[in-house]
Design an enzyme around this catalytic site. Structure first.
Site, short mmCIF file in Angstrom:
data_model
loop_
_atom_site.label_atom_id
_atom_site.label_comp_id
_atom_site.label_asym_id
_atom_site.label_seq_id
_atom_site.Cartn_x
_atom_site.Cartn_y
_atom_site.Cartn_z
N GLU A 178 -2.48 -13.10 0.45
CA GLU A 178 -3.46 -12.93 -0.63
C GLU A 178 -2.71 -12.28 -1.77
O GLU A 178 -2.32 -11.12 -1.67
CB GLU A 178 -4.60 -12.02 -0.18
CG GLU A 178 -5.37 -12.49 1.05
CD GLU A 178 -6.19 -13.74 0.80
OE1 GLU A 178 -6.39 -14.12 -0.36
OE2 GLU A 178 -6.63 -14.35 1.79
N CYS A 184 -8.65 -7.70 -6.88
CA CYS A 184 -7.96 -8.98 -6.94
C CYS A 184 -8.90 -10.08 -7.42
O CYS A 184 -8.47 -11.08 -7.97
CB CYS A 184 -7.42 -9.33 -5.57
SG CYS A 184 -8.68 -9.17 -4.30
P1 NAP Z 1 2.82 -4.85 -3.96
O1 NAP Z 1 3.65 -3.99 -4.78
O2 NAP Z 1 3.26 -6.26 -3.76
O3 NAP Z 1 2.64 -4.11 -2.57
C1 NAP Z 1 1.84 -4.63 -1.55
C2 NAP Z 1 2.31 -4.09 -0.23
O4 NAP Z 1 3.60 -4.62 0.08
C3 NAP Z 1 2.45 -2.58 -0.19
O5 NAP Z 1 2.05 -2.12 1.07
C4 NAP Z 1 3.95 -2.39 -0.38
O6 NAP Z 1 4.41 -1.17 0.13
C5 NAP Z 1 4.48 -3.54 0.42
N1 NAP Z 1 5.84 -3.95 0.08
C6 NAP Z 1 6.53 -3.74 -1.06
N2 NAP Z 1 7.75 -4.29 -0.97
C7 NAP Z 1 7.84 -4.86 0.26
C8 NAP Z 1 8.86 -5.58 0.95
N3 NAP Z 1 10.02 -5.84 0.39
N4 NAP Z 1 8.60 -6.00 2.20
C9 NAP Z 1 7.42 -5.76 2.80
N5 NAP Z 1 6.43 -5.07 2.19
C10 NAP Z 1 6.63 -4.64 0.94
O7 NAP Z 1 1.33 -4.98 -4.52
P2 NAP Z 1 0.39 -3.80 -4.99
O8 NAP Z 1 0.93 -3.35 -6.28
O9 NAP Z 1 0.15 -2.81 -3.91
O10 NAP Z 1 -1.00 -4.57 -5.18
C11 NAP Z 1 -1.44 -5.11 -6.39
C12 NAP Z 1 -1.46 -6.60 -6.31
O11 NAP Z 1 -2.16 -7.03 -5.15
C13 NAP Z 1 -2.20 -7.23 -7.46
O12 NAP Z 1 -1.38 -8.22 -8.03
C14 NAP Z 1 -3.43 -7.86 -6.85
O13 NAP Z 1 -3.86 -9.03 -7.48
C15 NAP Z 1 -3.01 -8.12 -5.46
N6 NAP Z 1 -4.17 -8.09 -4.59
C16 NAP Z 1 -4.61 -9.25 -4.05
C17 NAP Z 1 -5.70 -9.25 -3.22
C18 NAP Z 1 -6.20 -10.51 -2.60
O14 NAP Z 1 -7.01 -10.45 -1.68
N7 NAP Z 1 -5.78 -11.67 -3.06
C19 NAP Z 1 -6.34 -8.05 -2.90
C20 NAP Z 1 -5.86 -6.88 -3.47
C21 NAP Z 1 -4.77 -6.91 -4.32
P3 NAP Z 1 4.65 0.10 -0.86
O15 NAP Z 1 3.34 0.44 -1.42
O16 NAP Z 1 5.18 1.13 0.06
O17 NAP Z 1 5.62 -0.37 -1.88
#
Ligand code: NAP
Length: 525
Positions: A259, A298
Protein backbone atom coordinates in the site's frame (compact mmCIF):
# COMPACT_ATOMS: atom_id res chain seq x y z
CA UNK A 1 23.30 8.79 30.42
CA UNK A 2 20.15 8.98 28.28
CA UNK A 3 17.19 9.23 30.68
CA UNK A 4 14.49 8.94 27.98
CA UNK A 5 12.83 5.54 28.52
CA UNK A 6 13.68 2.79 26.02
CA UNK A 7 10.69 0.75 24.78
CA UNK A 8 11.39 -2.98 24.75
CA UNK A 9 10.67 -5.19 21.74
CA UNK A 10 8.66 -8.38 22.07
CA UNK A 11 10.32 -11.13 20.06
CA UNK A 12 10.88 -14.87 20.55
CA UNK A 13 8.33 -14.82 23.34
CA UNK A 14 10.17 -12.34 25.57
CA UNK A 15 10.67 -8.63 26.09
CA UNK A 16 14.05 -7.52 24.82
CA UNK A 17 15.81 -4.15 24.80
CA UNK A 18 17.72 -3.20 21.69
CA UNK A 19 21.38 -2.76 22.50
CA UNK A 20 23.20 -0.02 20.67
CA UNK A 21 21.88 2.86 18.60
CA UNK A 22 18.40 4.09 19.56
CA UNK A 23 16.02 6.63 17.99
CA UNK A 24 14.13 9.15 20.11
CA UNK A 25 10.44 9.82 19.53
CA UNK A 26 9.30 13.40 20.11
CA UNK A 27 6.17 15.38 20.89
CA UNK A 28 5.67 17.13 17.52
CA UNK A 29 4.02 20.17 19.11
CA UNK A 30 6.23 20.76 22.16
CA UNK A 31 9.42 19.19 20.79
CA UNK A 32 10.03 17.23 24.00
CA UNK A 33 11.60 13.75 23.87
CA UNK A 34 9.14 11.00 24.87
CA UNK A 35 10.60 7.52 24.53
CA UNK A 36 13.35 5.74 22.60
CA UNK A 37 13.25 2.66 20.38
CA UNK A 38 15.97 0.32 19.21
CA UNK A 39 16.08 -2.99 17.37
CA UNK A 40 19.88 -3.12 17.42
CA UNK A 41 21.37 -6.45 18.42
CA UNK A 42 18.11 -8.44 18.35
CA UNK A 43 18.38 -12.04 17.20
CA UNK A 44 15.85 -11.65 14.39
CA UNK A 45 16.38 -15.18 13.08
CA UNK A 46 15.44 -16.62 16.45
CA UNK A 47 12.36 -14.38 16.62
CA UNK A 48 11.07 -15.38 13.19
CA UNK A 49 11.63 -19.10 13.83
CA UNK A 50 9.87 -18.78 17.19
CA UNK A 51 6.86 -17.01 15.66
CA UNK A 52 6.64 -19.51 12.80
CA UNK A 53 7.03 -22.61 14.97
CA UNK A 54 5.38 -21.68 18.27
CA UNK A 55 2.93 -18.95 17.34
CA UNK A 56 1.94 -20.47 14.00
CA UNK A 57 1.42 -23.98 15.35
CA UNK A 58 -0.65 -22.74 18.30
CA UNK A 59 -2.87 -20.59 16.08
CA UNK A 60 -3.38 -23.32 13.49
CA UNK A 61 -4.45 -25.74 16.21
CA UNK A 62 -7.51 -23.52 16.73
CA UNK A 63 -10.63 -23.22 14.57
CA UNK A 64 -11.74 -20.02 12.90
CA UNK A 65 -14.36 -19.56 15.60
CA UNK A 66 -11.74 -19.92 18.36
CA UNK A 67 -9.39 -17.48 16.67
CA UNK A 68 -12.30 -15.05 16.19
CA UNK A 69 -12.87 -15.29 19.94
CA UNK A 70 -9.22 -14.26 20.46
CA UNK A 71 -9.86 -11.15 18.37
CA UNK A 72 -12.80 -10.42 20.67
CA UNK A 73 -10.48 -10.75 23.67
CA UNK A 74 -8.02 -8.32 22.08
CA UNK A 75 -10.87 -5.83 21.64
CA UNK A 76 -11.62 -6.06 25.38
CA UNK A 77 -7.97 -5.48 26.32
CA UNK A 78 -7.68 -2.48 24.03
CA UNK A 79 -10.94 -0.99 25.19
CA UNK A 80 -9.81 -1.26 28.80
CA UNK A 81 -6.69 0.77 27.99
CA UNK A 82 -8.16 3.33 25.58
CA UNK A 83 -7.34 6.36 27.74
CA UNK A 84 -3.63 5.55 27.70
CA UNK A 85 -3.73 5.26 23.89
CA UNK A 86 -5.33 8.68 23.55
CA UNK A 87 -2.62 10.18 25.77
CA UNK A 88 0.12 8.58 23.68
CA UNK A 89 -1.51 9.73 20.41
CA UNK A 90 -1.78 13.33 21.66
CA UNK A 91 1.85 13.32 22.80
CA UNK A 92 3.47 11.41 19.94
CA UNK A 93 1.19 12.02 16.93
CA UNK A 94 0.02 15.56 17.76
CA UNK A 95 -3.59 14.62 17.02
CA UNK A 96 -6.81 16.02 18.47
CA UNK A 97 -9.07 13.56 20.31
CA UNK A 98 -11.30 13.27 17.25
CA UNK A 99 -8.37 12.47 14.99
CA UNK A 100 -6.86 10.01 17.47
CA UNK A 101 -10.22 8.20 17.41
CA UNK A 102 -9.89 7.56 13.67
CA UNK A 103 -6.74 5.56 14.43
CA UNK A 104 -7.51 4.04 17.84
CA UNK A 105 -11.24 3.33 17.62
CA UNK A 106 -10.90 2.59 13.90
CA UNK A 107 -8.46 -0.20 14.80
CA UNK A 108 -10.69 -1.58 17.56
CA UNK A 109 -13.75 -1.45 15.29
CA UNK A 110 -11.93 -3.39 12.57
CA UNK A 111 -10.89 -6.08 15.07
CA UNK A 112 -14.49 -6.34 16.27
CA UNK A 113 -15.71 -6.65 12.69
CA UNK A 114 -13.37 -9.59 12.00
CA UNK A 115 -14.25 -11.19 15.32
CA UNK A 116 -17.88 -11.31 14.11
CA UNK A 117 -17.02 -12.46 10.60
CA UNK A 118 -14.74 -15.17 11.96
CA UNK A 119 -17.36 -16.45 14.36
CA UNK A 120 -19.56 -17.14 11.36
CA UNK A 121 -16.84 -19.38 9.84
CA UNK A 122 -17.48 -21.83 12.64
CA UNK A 123 -15.39 -24.75 13.82
CA UNK A 124 -13.49 -25.33 10.60
CA UNK A 125 -9.73 -25.29 10.01
CA UNK A 126 -9.81 -24.97 6.23
CA UNK A 127 -11.80 -22.93 3.74
CA UNK A 128 -13.51 -24.28 0.65
CA UNK A 129 -13.10 -22.05 -2.39
CA UNK A 130 -16.03 -22.56 -4.75
CA UNK A 131 -17.89 -25.71 -5.67
CA UNK A 132 -16.49 -29.09 -6.69
CA UNK A 133 -15.80 -29.42 -10.39
CA UNK A 134 -16.13 -32.74 -12.23
CA UNK A 135 -12.78 -33.90 -13.71
CA UNK A 136 -13.93 -36.92 -15.68
CA UNK A 137 -17.05 -38.30 -17.28
CA UNK A 138 -17.58 -40.34 -14.16
CA UNK A 139 -18.42 -37.80 -11.41
CA UNK A 140 -16.44 -39.81 -8.87
CA UNK A 141 -13.26 -37.85 -9.71
CA UNK A 142 -13.53 -34.14 -8.90
CA UNK A 143 -11.57 -30.99 -8.02
CA UNK A 144 -12.20 -28.98 -4.89
CA UNK A 145 -10.21 -25.79 -4.40
CA UNK A 146 -9.26 -25.25 -0.77
CA UNK A 147 -7.58 -22.44 1.14
CA UNK A 148 -5.17 -23.40 3.95
CA UNK A 149 -3.48 -20.96 6.36
CA UNK A 150 0.08 -20.32 5.20
CA UNK A 151 2.69 -21.93 7.49
CA UNK A 152 4.79 -18.83 7.90
CA UNK A 153 4.94 -15.44 9.53
CA UNK A 154 3.17 -12.24 8.48
CA UNK A 155 5.64 -9.37 8.64
CA UNK A 156 4.02 -5.92 8.70
CA UNK A 157 6.15 -2.90 7.92
CA UNK A 158 3.88 0.02 8.67
CA UNK A 159 3.62 3.75 7.97
CA UNK A 160 3.69 6.47 10.63
CA UNK A 161 0.21 7.82 10.13
CA UNK A 162 -1.85 4.94 11.59
CA UNK A 163 0.09 3.29 14.44
CA UNK A 164 -3.09 1.60 15.73
CA UNK A 165 -5.39 1.02 12.76
CA UNK A 166 -2.39 0.14 10.55
CA UNK A 167 -1.57 -2.73 12.91
CA UNK A 168 -5.05 -4.07 13.58
CA UNK A 169 -6.52 -3.83 10.07
CA UNK A 170 -3.77 -6.26 9.04
CA UNK A 171 -3.45 -8.31 12.24
CA UNK A 172 -7.19 -9.07 12.44
CA UNK A 173 -7.36 -11.07 9.18
CA UNK A 174 -3.88 -12.56 9.76
CA UNK A 175 -4.66 -13.89 13.24
CA UNK A 176 -8.11 -15.02 12.15
CA UNK A 177 -6.40 -16.95 9.37
CA UNK A 178 -4.03 -18.62 11.87
CA UNK A 179 -0.89 -16.72 10.86
CA UNK A 180 1.45 -15.18 13.49
CA UNK A 181 2.30 -11.51 13.16
CA UNK A 182 5.54 -9.56 13.56
CA UNK A 183 4.92 -5.82 13.30
CA UNK A 184 7.55 -3.19 12.68
CA UNK A 185 5.88 0.21 13.16
CA UNK A 186 7.28 3.37 11.60
CA UNK A 187 9.78 4.81 14.04
CA UNK A 188 8.28 8.31 14.41
CA UNK A 189 5.04 7.02 15.99
CA UNK A 190 6.02 3.51 17.16
CA UNK A 191 5.00 4.12 20.77
CA UNK A 192 1.25 3.53 20.32
CA UNK A 193 1.79 0.28 18.40
CA UNK A 194 4.28 -0.96 20.98
CA UNK A 195 1.96 -0.09 23.87
CA UNK A 196 -1.02 -1.87 22.30
CA UNK A 197 1.04 -5.00 21.63
CA UNK A 198 2.36 -4.81 25.20
CA UNK A 199 -1.15 -4.67 26.64
CA UNK A 200 -2.28 -7.63 24.55
CA UNK A 201 0.83 -9.68 25.38
CA UNK A 202 0.61 -8.85 29.09
CA UNK A 203 -3.06 -9.84 29.15
CA UNK A 204 -2.03 -13.28 27.87
CA UNK A 205 -4.93 -13.56 25.45
CA UNK A 206 -2.87 -14.84 22.50
CA UNK A 207 -0.61 -17.89 22.27
CA UNK A 208 3.04 -16.90 22.74
CA UNK A 209 4.64 -16.07 19.41
CA UNK A 210 1.34 -15.08 17.77
CA UNK A 211 2.10 -11.35 18.06
CA UNK A 212 5.54 -9.74 18.19
CA UNK A 213 6.75 -6.17 17.82
CA UNK A 214 10.10 -4.85 16.66
CA UNK A 215 10.61 -1.09 17.02
CA UNK A 216 13.39 0.93 15.46
CA UNK A 217 15.47 0.11 12.43
CA UNK A 218 14.08 -2.28 9.80
CA UNK A 219 17.60 -3.56 9.05
CA UNK A 220 17.64 -7.33 8.59
CA UNK A 221 13.89 -7.91 8.86
CA UNK A 222 13.29 -8.67 5.19
CA UNK A 223 16.31 -11.02 5.19
CA UNK A 224 14.44 -13.34 7.55
CA UNK A 225 11.59 -14.02 5.17
CA UNK A 226 11.10 -17.53 3.81
CA UNK A 227 8.84 -18.87 1.06
CA UNK A 228 5.68 -19.37 3.15
CA UNK A 229 5.96 -16.02 4.94
CA UNK A 230 4.09 -12.95 3.75
CA UNK A 231 5.05 -9.30 3.99
CA UNK A 232 2.62 -6.43 4.04
CA UNK A 233 4.13 -3.00 3.55
CA UNK A 234 2.52 0.40 3.93
CA UNK A 235 4.55 3.48 3.22
CA UNK A 236 6.14 5.54 0.51
CA UNK A 237 6.57 4.44 -3.10
CA UNK A 238 10.35 4.77 -2.68
CA UNK A 239 10.54 2.25 0.19
CA UNK A 240 8.00 0.05 -1.61
CA UNK A 241 10.49 -0.32 -4.47
CA UNK A 242 13.13 -1.56 -2.00
CA UNK A 243 10.71 -4.09 -0.50
CA UNK A 244 9.56 -5.36 -3.88
CA UNK A 245 13.07 -5.88 -5.17
CA UNK A 246 14.34 -7.62 -2.01
CA UNK A 247 15.63 -11.14 -2.81
CA UNK A 248 13.04 -12.70 -0.48
CA UNK A 249 10.28 -11.28 -2.67
CA UNK A 250 12.06 -11.34 -6.03
CA UNK A 251 13.70 -14.76 -5.73
CA UNK A 252 11.90 -16.70 -3.00
CA UNK A 253 8.36 -15.64 -4.06
CA UNK A 254 7.45 -14.34 -0.61
CA UNK A 255 3.94 -13.00 -1.03
CA UNK A 256 4.00 -9.24 -0.81
CA UNK A 257 1.22 -6.69 -0.38
CA UNK A 258 2.03 -3.04 -0.94
CA UNK A 259 0.00 0.00 0.00
CA UNK A 260 1.89 3.06 -1.20
CA UNK A 261 1.13 6.69 -1.85
CA UNK A 262 -1.77 7.87 -3.94
CA UNK A 263 -3.16 11.01 -5.56
CA UNK A 264 -6.82 10.44 -4.76
CA UNK A 265 -9.48 12.46 -6.52
CA UNK A 266 -12.84 14.05 -5.84
CA UNK A 267 -15.08 14.74 -8.83
CA UNK A 268 -18.07 17.06 -9.09
CA UNK A 269 -20.78 16.19 -11.65
CA UNK A 270 -20.53 18.47 -14.73
CA UNK A 271 -24.19 19.41 -14.34
CA UNK A 272 -23.78 20.62 -10.75
CA UNK A 273 -24.40 24.27 -9.97
CA UNK A 274 -23.06 26.53 -7.25
CA UNK A 275 -24.85 25.79 -3.99
CA UNK A 276 -26.48 22.61 -5.32
CA UNK A 277 -26.52 19.61 -3.01
CA UNK A 278 -23.72 17.88 -4.95
CA UNK A 279 -21.63 21.07 -4.84
CA UNK A 280 -22.07 21.44 -1.08
CA UNK A 281 -21.33 17.77 -0.46
CA UNK A 282 -18.07 18.04 -2.37
CA UNK A 283 -17.02 21.20 -0.55
CA UNK A 284 -17.72 19.69 2.87
CA UNK A 285 -15.95 16.45 2.07
CA UNK A 286 -12.86 18.19 0.67
CA UNK A 287 -12.52 20.30 3.81
CA UNK A 288 -12.95 17.23 6.01
CA UNK A 289 -10.39 15.26 4.01
CA UNK A 290 -7.84 18.06 4.05
CA UNK A 291 -8.07 18.49 7.80
CA UNK A 292 -8.74 15.05 9.39
CA UNK A 293 -5.39 13.89 10.81
CA UNK A 294 -3.91 17.01 9.20
CA UNK A 295 -4.26 15.36 5.81
CA UNK A 296 -1.93 12.52 6.79
CA UNK A 297 -4.20 9.86 5.35
CA UNK A 298 -3.19 7.73 2.39
CA UNK A 299 -6.80 8.04 1.20
CA UNK A 300 -7.09 11.83 1.59
CA UNK A 301 -8.35 13.88 -1.36
CA UNK A 302 -5.35 15.41 -3.15
CA UNK A 303 -6.92 16.47 -6.47
CA UNK A 304 -10.38 18.05 -6.75
CA UNK A 305 -12.00 18.11 -10.20
CA UNK A 306 -14.79 20.58 -10.91
CA UNK A 307 -16.33 22.00 -14.11
CA UNK A 308 -14.32 25.03 -15.30
CA UNK A 309 -17.30 27.35 -14.83
CA UNK A 310 -17.44 26.44 -11.12
CA UNK A 311 -13.70 26.75 -10.44
CA UNK A 312 -13.85 30.16 -8.72
CA UNK A 313 -17.03 29.39 -6.77
CA UNK A 314 -15.57 26.12 -5.49
CA UNK A 315 -12.29 27.80 -4.54
CA UNK A 316 -14.20 30.41 -2.56
CA UNK A 317 -16.47 27.91 -0.83
CA UNK A 318 -13.61 25.62 0.24
CA UNK A 319 -11.40 28.56 1.29
CA UNK A 320 -14.19 30.06 3.40
CA UNK A 321 -14.46 26.81 5.35
CA UNK A 322 -10.69 26.34 5.66
CA UNK A 323 -10.43 29.85 7.13
CA UNK A 324 -12.55 28.65 10.05
CA UNK A 325 -10.31 25.66 10.87
CA UNK A 326 -8.38 26.34 14.06
CA UNK A 327 -4.89 24.81 14.03
CA UNK A 328 -2.43 24.25 16.85
CA UNK A 329 -1.78 22.37 20.06
CA UNK A 330 -4.32 19.52 20.22
CA UNK A 331 -4.48 19.94 24.02
CA UNK A 332 -5.93 23.44 23.65
CA UNK A 333 -9.65 23.85 23.68
CA UNK A 334 -11.07 24.97 20.38
CA UNK A 335 -8.26 23.50 18.27
CA UNK A 336 -9.81 21.50 15.46
CA UNK A 337 -6.63 20.38 13.68
CA UNK A 338 -3.44 19.31 15.43
CA UNK A 339 0.03 18.93 14.04
CA UNK A 340 1.90 16.70 11.62
CA UNK A 341 3.71 13.79 13.26
CA UNK A 342 7.22 15.25 13.16
CA UNK A 343 9.35 18.19 12.11
CA UNK A 344 10.65 15.99 9.32
CA UNK A 345 7.12 15.66 7.96
CA UNK A 346 6.58 19.40 8.32
CA UNK A 347 9.67 20.09 6.20
CA UNK A 348 8.54 17.50 3.68
CA UNK A 349 5.06 19.07 3.41
CA UNK A 350 6.40 22.64 3.10
CA UNK A 351 8.85 21.45 0.46
CA UNK A 352 6.01 19.67 -1.35
CA UNK A 353 3.87 22.84 -1.40
CA UNK A 354 6.77 24.76 -2.95
CA UNK A 355 7.12 22.06 -5.58
CA UNK A 356 3.41 22.12 -6.47
CA UNK A 357 3.50 25.93 -6.64
CA UNK A 358 5.77 25.68 -9.69
CA UNK A 359 2.60 24.73 -11.54
CA UNK A 360 -0.32 25.72 -9.34
CA UNK A 361 -1.73 29.01 -8.10
CA UNK A 362 -2.29 29.61 -4.38
CA UNK A 363 -5.99 29.70 -3.49
CA UNK A 364 -5.82 29.48 0.30
CA UNK A 365 -2.46 30.11 1.95
CA UNK A 366 -2.04 28.14 5.17
CA UNK A 367 1.21 29.91 6.00
CA UNK A 368 -0.83 33.01 6.88
CA UNK A 369 -2.93 31.21 9.49
CA UNK A 370 -2.06 31.96 13.14
CA UNK A 371 -1.46 28.86 15.25
CA UNK A 372 -3.13 28.39 18.62
CA UNK A 373 -0.84 27.61 21.55
CA UNK A 374 1.93 26.35 19.27
CA UNK A 375 5.21 27.92 18.24
CA UNK A 376 5.34 28.20 14.44
CA UNK A 377 9.11 27.73 14.56
CA UNK A 378 9.36 24.65 16.73
CA UNK A 379 6.02 22.84 16.37
CA UNK A 380 5.13 20.59 13.43
CA UNK A 381 1.78 22.36 12.89
CA UNK A 382 0.92 23.24 9.28
CA UNK A 383 -2.40 24.88 8.41
CA UNK A 384 -4.43 23.73 5.37
CA UNK A 385 -3.38 24.99 1.97
CA UNK A 386 -5.53 24.94 -1.18
CA UNK A 387 -3.82 25.22 -4.54
CA UNK A 388 -5.44 25.45 -7.96
CA UNK A 389 -4.96 24.94 -11.70
CA UNK A 390 -7.44 25.98 -14.39
CA UNK A 391 -5.85 23.85 -17.13
CA UNK A 392 -4.47 20.79 -15.31
CA UNK A 393 -3.94 18.88 -18.56
CA UNK A 394 -0.84 21.07 -18.91
CA UNK A 395 0.46 20.15 -15.43
CA UNK A 396 2.80 17.28 -14.57
CA UNK A 397 3.94 17.61 -10.96
CA UNK A 398 0.37 18.08 -9.75
CA UNK A 399 -0.46 14.57 -10.94
CA UNK A 400 2.75 13.07 -9.60
CA UNK A 401 3.70 14.54 -6.23
CA UNK A 402 1.78 13.47 -3.14
CA UNK A 403 2.12 16.07 -0.38
CA UNK A 404 1.31 14.08 2.76
CA UNK A 405 -0.39 16.82 4.75
CA UNK A 406 -3.35 19.25 4.68
CA UNK A 407 -2.85 20.14 1.03
CA UNK A 408 -5.06 19.66 -2.03
CA UNK A 409 -5.25 21.09 -5.53
CA UNK A 410 -8.44 22.26 -7.22
CA UNK A 411 -8.48 21.45 -10.93
CA UNK A 412 -10.87 22.45 -13.70
CA UNK A 413 -12.19 20.18 -16.44
CA UNK A 414 -14.16 20.97 -19.59
CA UNK A 415 -16.14 17.79 -20.12
CA UNK A 416 -16.66 14.32 -18.72
CA UNK A 417 -14.08 12.62 -20.92
CA UNK A 418 -11.42 15.09 -19.89
CA UNK A 419 -12.29 14.49 -16.22
CA UNK A 420 -11.75 10.71 -16.57
CA UNK A 421 -8.47 11.30 -18.37
CA UNK A 422 -7.17 13.75 -15.76
CA UNK A 423 -8.13 11.50 -12.87
CA UNK A 424 -6.34 8.57 -14.51
CA UNK A 425 -3.15 10.63 -14.60
CA UNK A 426 -2.76 9.67 -10.95
CA UNK A 427 -1.57 6.34 -12.40
CA UNK A 428 -3.68 4.28 -10.01
CA UNK A 429 -5.13 5.52 -6.73
CA UNK A 430 -6.75 4.21 -3.59
CA UNK A 431 -10.03 6.08 -3.92
CA UNK A 432 -11.98 8.49 -6.09
CA UNK A 433 -15.14 10.12 -4.80
CA UNK A 434 -17.93 11.35 -7.01
CA UNK A 435 -20.53 13.99 -6.04
CA UNK A 436 -23.69 13.94 -8.08
CA UNK A 437 -27.46 13.92 -7.91
CA UNK A 438 -27.62 11.75 -11.04
CA UNK A 439 -27.38 7.95 -10.58
CA UNK A 440 -26.57 7.54 -14.29
CA UNK A 441 -23.52 9.81 -13.97
CA UNK A 442 -22.38 7.91 -10.87
CA UNK A 443 -22.70 4.59 -12.67
CA UNK A 444 -20.66 5.96 -15.61
CA UNK A 445 -18.01 7.27 -13.20
CA UNK A 446 -17.76 3.87 -11.49
CA UNK A 447 -17.30 2.13 -14.82
CA UNK A 448 -14.72 4.68 -16.02
CA UNK A 449 -12.73 4.91 -12.79
CA UNK A 450 -13.04 1.40 -11.32
CA UNK A 451 -10.06 -0.05 -13.15
CA UNK A 452 -7.67 2.55 -11.74
CA UNK A 453 -9.02 2.77 -8.18
CA UNK A 454 -9.42 0.40 -5.28
CA UNK A 455 -12.60 2.17 -4.29
CA UNK A 456 -15.13 4.52 -5.90
CA UNK A 457 -17.03 6.44 -3.24
CA UNK A 458 -20.25 7.80 -4.75
CA UNK A 459 -22.02 10.53 -2.82
CA UNK A 460 -25.52 11.64 -3.72
CA UNK A 461 -27.97 13.55 -1.51
CA UNK A 462 -29.86 10.36 -0.59
CA UNK A 463 -26.77 8.88 1.13
CA UNK A 464 -25.34 12.15 2.47
CA UNK A 465 -26.39 11.55 6.06
CA UNK A 466 -25.17 7.95 6.28
CA UNK A 467 -22.14 7.80 3.98
CA UNK A 468 -18.87 6.63 5.55
CA UNK A 469 -16.79 9.47 3.99
CA UNK A 470 -14.20 9.49 1.23
CA UNK A 471 -11.15 8.78 3.35
CA UNK A 472 -12.59 6.40 5.90
CA UNK A 473 -11.47 2.84 5.24
CA UNK A 474 -14.25 0.45 6.28
CA UNK A 475 -13.37 -3.21 6.88
CA UNK A 476 -16.16 -4.54 4.64
CA UNK A 477 -14.84 -2.67 1.59
CA UNK A 478 -11.62 -3.20 -0.28
CA UNK A 479 -8.62 -1.02 0.59
CA UNK A 480 -5.73 -0.70 -1.85
CA UNK A 481 -5.20 0.49 -5.36
CA UNK A 482 -3.45 -0.41 -8.61
CA UNK A 483 -0.30 1.08 -10.10
CA UNK A 484 1.29 3.84 -8.11
CA UNK A 485 -0.94 3.06 -5.09
CA UNK A 486 1.09 -0.13 -4.71
CA UNK A 487 -1.11 -2.74 -6.38
CA UNK A 488 -2.19 -4.10 -2.99
CA UNK A 489 -5.50 -5.31 -1.63
CA UNK A 490 -6.50 -5.30 2.03
CA UNK A 491 -9.77 -5.73 3.92
CA UNK A 492 -12.89 -6.20 1.78
CA UNK A 493 -14.45 -8.39 4.47
CA UNK A 494 -13.39 -12.02 4.26
CA UNK A 495 -11.53 -11.33 1.00
CA UNK A 496 -8.68 -10.25 3.30
CA UNK A 497 -8.17 -13.86 4.39
CA UNK A 498 -6.97 -14.79 0.90
CA UNK A 499 -3.58 -13.13 1.46
CA UNK A 500 -2.89 -15.34 4.49
CA UNK A 501 -4.07 -18.60 2.91
CA UNK A 502 -2.69 -20.75 0.09
CA UNK A 503 -5.10 -21.95 -2.56
CA UNK A 504 -4.70 -25.49 -3.81
CA UNK A 505 -6.75 -27.80 -5.97
CA UNK A 506 -7.48 -31.16 -4.39
CA UNK A 507 -8.26 -33.69 -7.11
CA UNK A 508 -9.75 -36.84 -5.70
CA UNK A 509 -12.71 -39.09 -5.17
CA UNK A 510 -16.02 -37.84 -3.96
CA UNK A 511 -15.56 -39.91 -0.80
CA UNK A 512 -12.19 -38.28 0.04
CA UNK A 513 -13.53 -34.82 -0.73
CA UNK A 514 -16.50 -35.47 1.57
CA UNK A 515 -14.12 -36.20 4.48
CA UNK A 516 -12.09 -33.08 3.70
CA UNK A 517 -15.23 -30.94 3.50
CA UNK A 518 -16.24 -32.03 6.99
CA UNK A 519 -13.23 -30.10 8.40
CA UNK A 520 -13.80 -27.05 6.20
CA UNK A 521 -16.26 -24.23 5.65
CA UNK A 522 -17.17 -22.56 2.36
CA UNK A 523 -15.67 -19.09 2.00
CA UNK A 524 -18.55 -16.84 1.02
CA UNK A 525 -18.04 -13.14 0.50
P1 NAP B 1 8.23 5.18 4.60
O1 NAP B 1 9.28 6.15 4.89
O2 NAP B 1 8.29 4.46 3.30
O3 NAP B 1 8.23 4.15 5.81
C1 NAP B 1 7.31 3.11 5.90
C2 NAP B 1 7.88 2.00 6.74
O4 NAP B 1 8.98 1.40 6.07
C3 NAP B 1 8.41 2.46 8.08
O5 NAP B 1 8.12 1.49 9.05
C4 NAP B 1 9.91 2.55 7.83
O6 NAP B 1 10.67 2.43 9.01
C5 NAP B 1 10.11 1.35 6.95
N1 NAP B 1 11.32 1.38 6.14
C6 NAP B 1 12.06 2.44 5.76
N2 NAP B 1 13.09 2.03 4.99
C7 NAP B 1 13.01 0.68 4.90
C8 NAP B 1 13.78 -0.32 4.25
N3 NAP B 1 14.85 -0.01 3.53
N4 NAP B 1 13.41 -1.61 4.38
C9 NAP B 1 12.32 -1.96 5.09
N5 NAP B 1 11.55 -1.04 5.73
C10 NAP B 1 11.88 0.26 5.63
O7 NAP B 1 6.78 5.81 4.64
P2 NAP B 1 6.18 6.76 5.77
O8 NAP B 1 6.85 8.06 5.58
O9 NAP B 1 6.20 6.11 7.10
O10 NAP B 1 4.65 6.83 5.34
C11 NAP B 1 4.11 7.82 4.52
C12 NAP B 1 3.69 7.25 3.21
O11 NAP B 1 2.88 6.09 3.41
C13 NAP B 1 2.83 8.19 2.41
O12 NAP B 1 3.37 8.29 1.12
C14 NAP B 1 1.47 7.53 2.35
O13 NAP B 1 0.76 7.77 1.17
C15 NAP B 1 1.78 6.10 2.51
N6 NAP B 1 0.65 5.42 3.13
C16 NAP B 1 -0.08 4.58 2.37
C17 NAP B 1 -1.15 3.92 2.93
C18 NAP B 1 -1.98 2.96 2.13
O14 NAP B 1 -2.75 2.22 2.72
N7 NAP B 1 -1.86 2.95 0.83
C19 NAP B 1 -1.45 4.10 4.28
C20 NAP B 1 -0.68 4.98 5.02
C21 NAP B 1 0.38 5.64 4.43
P3 NAP B 1 11.25 3.76 9.74
O15 NAP B 1 10.08 4.55 10.17
O16 NAP B 1 12.02 3.20 10.87
O17 NAP B 1 12.08 4.45 8.72
Amino acid sequence: MNTTPLLPNFLAGRWQDGAGHSSTLHDPVLGTPLVRVSSAGLDLAEGFVFAREQGGAALRALTYRQRAALLGEIVKVLQANRDAYYDIATANCGTTTKDSAVDIDGGIFTLGYYAKQGEALGDAKLLLDGERIRMAKDPVFQTQHILSPTRGVALFINAFNFPSWGLWEKAAPALLSGVPVIVKPATATAWLTQRMVKDVVDAGVLPTGALSVVCGSSAGLMDQLQPFDVVSFTGSAATARIIRSHPAVAAASVRCNIEADSLNSALLDPSATEGSEAFNLLVNEVVREMTVKSGQKCTAIRRIFVPLELFDETAQAISAKLAKVTVGNPRSEGVRMGSLVSMEQKHSVLHGITELLHEAEMLFDGSEVALIDADPATSACVAPTLLGHRDPGQATTLHEVEVFGPVATLMAYEDEDEAWELIRRGDGSLVASVYSEDPAFIARAAAELGSCHGRVHAISPDVAAVQSSHGNVMPMSLHGGPGRAGGGEELGGLRALGFYHRRSAVQGSTAALDVLAATATPLKY
